[in-house]
Design an enzyme around this catalytic site. Structure first.
Site, short mmCIF file in Angstrom:
data_model
loop_
_atom_site.label_atom_id
_atom_site.label_comp_id
_atom_site.label_asym_id
_atom_site.label_seq_id
_atom_site.Cartn_x
_atom_site.Cartn_y
_atom_site.Cartn_z
N TYR A 132 52.71 44.53 37.39
CA TYR A 132 52.93 44.34 38.83
C TYR A 132 54.39 44.62 39.15
O TYR A 132 55.24 43.73 39.20
CB TYR A 132 52.53 42.94 39.26
N HIS B 6 44.33 43.04 30.14
CA HIS B 6 44.22 43.48 31.53
C HIS B 6 43.03 44.40 31.80
O HIS B 6 42.31 44.24 32.79
CB HIS B 6 45.52 44.18 31.94
N PRO C 233 39.76 39.14 46.27
CA PRO C 233 38.59 38.48 46.85
C PRO C 233 38.43 38.75 48.34
O PRO C 233 37.33 38.59 48.87
CB PRO C 233 38.85 36.99 46.59
N LEU C 234 39.52 39.17 48.99
CA LEU C 234 39.44 39.47 50.43
C LEU C 234 39.34 40.96 50.69
O LEU C 234 39.47 41.41 51.82
CB LEU C 234 40.67 38.88 51.14
N GLY C 235 39.14 41.75 49.63
CA GLY C 235 38.95 43.18 49.80
C GLY C 235 40.14 44.04 49.45
O GLY C 235 40.08 45.26 49.57
N GLY C 236 41.24 43.42 49.04
CA GLY C 236 42.41 44.20 48.65
C GLY C 236 43.50 44.15 49.70
O GLY C 236 43.30 43.73 50.84
#
Length: 285
Positions: A53, A127, A208-211
């Site tokens: 990241y 990963h 979880p919210l679509g990215g």
């Protein structure tokens, strides 16, 4: 904040995904630190990161360093389980590459230990499978790191049911988590979720919210989430996370955030109770 279990550790039912604070389009450090501190103030005790990241080639581990700084500067930082990952790489041109060789995973773990400033990583995850390296060899590196005490718990990410079973066997029953993509728009990981529920392994939905680019579209793209959100006087994103929590007690969503208000809203999903009719309607979307 309600809690759930990862291995032998109780964590907040909603975690924080750190990626948006370190890749392209990231905020400045001041806002990122404020976001992490807002998560802690809201009761979040689980943060997910990875050495990959980062944005530029010369800043590997940017998010790990950022999280370590945020935790060290907050009174609640010592109570957080930090999960990081190795085996995925970013050359710095926006692309993602793979390296599942045991020697790379070991080196990546050592570097993550240094950046996080800990003697043992709370949860270390492989990963993503590398098709050039036998999966057993990559997971075997996690086993060795566990045996040596460099990591306290081991998990895998982006794994199918066969790899979950294989990893659990290689780790001698010490596999504690599976982190896969799961959202209203991406439900192909439902078999993995069901298997984790059966085995008592934590299931950590990423995006979880679509990215990053689609989280704000949840209400407009999936009408039942918007309608139920309006009925409760909350955001569609909060409804989405509450729906996931209701799917199984092993689910611990890790929504990404780069603003304090976003993670505060997500954390509040742990208190939202949806009735059976609402859950059935969302299941059918």
């Amino acid at each position: 904040m309600h809690t759930r279990r990862i291995g032998d550790v109780d964590v907040s039912a909603i975690g924080l995904g750190g990626m948006p604070m370190s890749i392209e389009g990231r905020p400045d450090e001041t806002r990122s630190l404020a976001t992490i501190h807002a998560a802690l103030d809201a009761g979040v005790t689980f943060i997910d990161t990875a050495d990959a990241y980062h944005r530029d080639a010369d800043e590997v581990g940017h998010n790990e360093t950022l999280i370590a700084k945020a935790l060290a500067s907050h009174d609640l930082g010592r109570d957080v389980l930090v999960a990081t990952k190795g085996g995925h790489l970013r050359p710095g041109d926006g692309s993602w590459t793979l390296d599942g060789r045991p020697e790379h995973i070991r080196r990546a773990c050592e570097d993550s230990l240094r950046r996080l400033g800990v003697e043992a990583i709370g949860l270390y995850q492989f990963h993503r499978p590398d098709p050039k390296v036998p999966y057993a060899e990559s997971v075997g590196a996690l086993r060795d790191l566990l045996d040596e005490g460099k990591i306290r718990m081991a998990g895998i990410s982006n794994a199918d049911p066969d790899r979950i079973r294989q990893a659990a066997e290689i780790l001698g029953g010490r596999l504690v988590s599976v982190q896969n993509q799961f959202s209203p728009a991406f439900r192909s990981s439902e078999p993995e979720l069901r298997l984790c529920d059966e085995l008592g392994i934590a299931f950590l939905p990423w995006s979880p919210l679509g990215g990053i680019s689609r989280a704000g579209e949840l209400g407009s793209s999936y009408a039942p989430f918007a309608r139920i959100a309006e009925a409760h006087g909350v955001s569609p994103q909060r409804v989405c996370l509450a729906w996931m929590l209701a799917a199984s007690p092993v689910v611990v969503p890790i929504p990404g955030a780069s603003r304090p208000e976003t993670i505060r809203d997500s954390a509040a999903a742990a208190e939202l109770v949806l009735d059976a009719g609402e859950l059935a309607e969302l299941d059918a979307v």
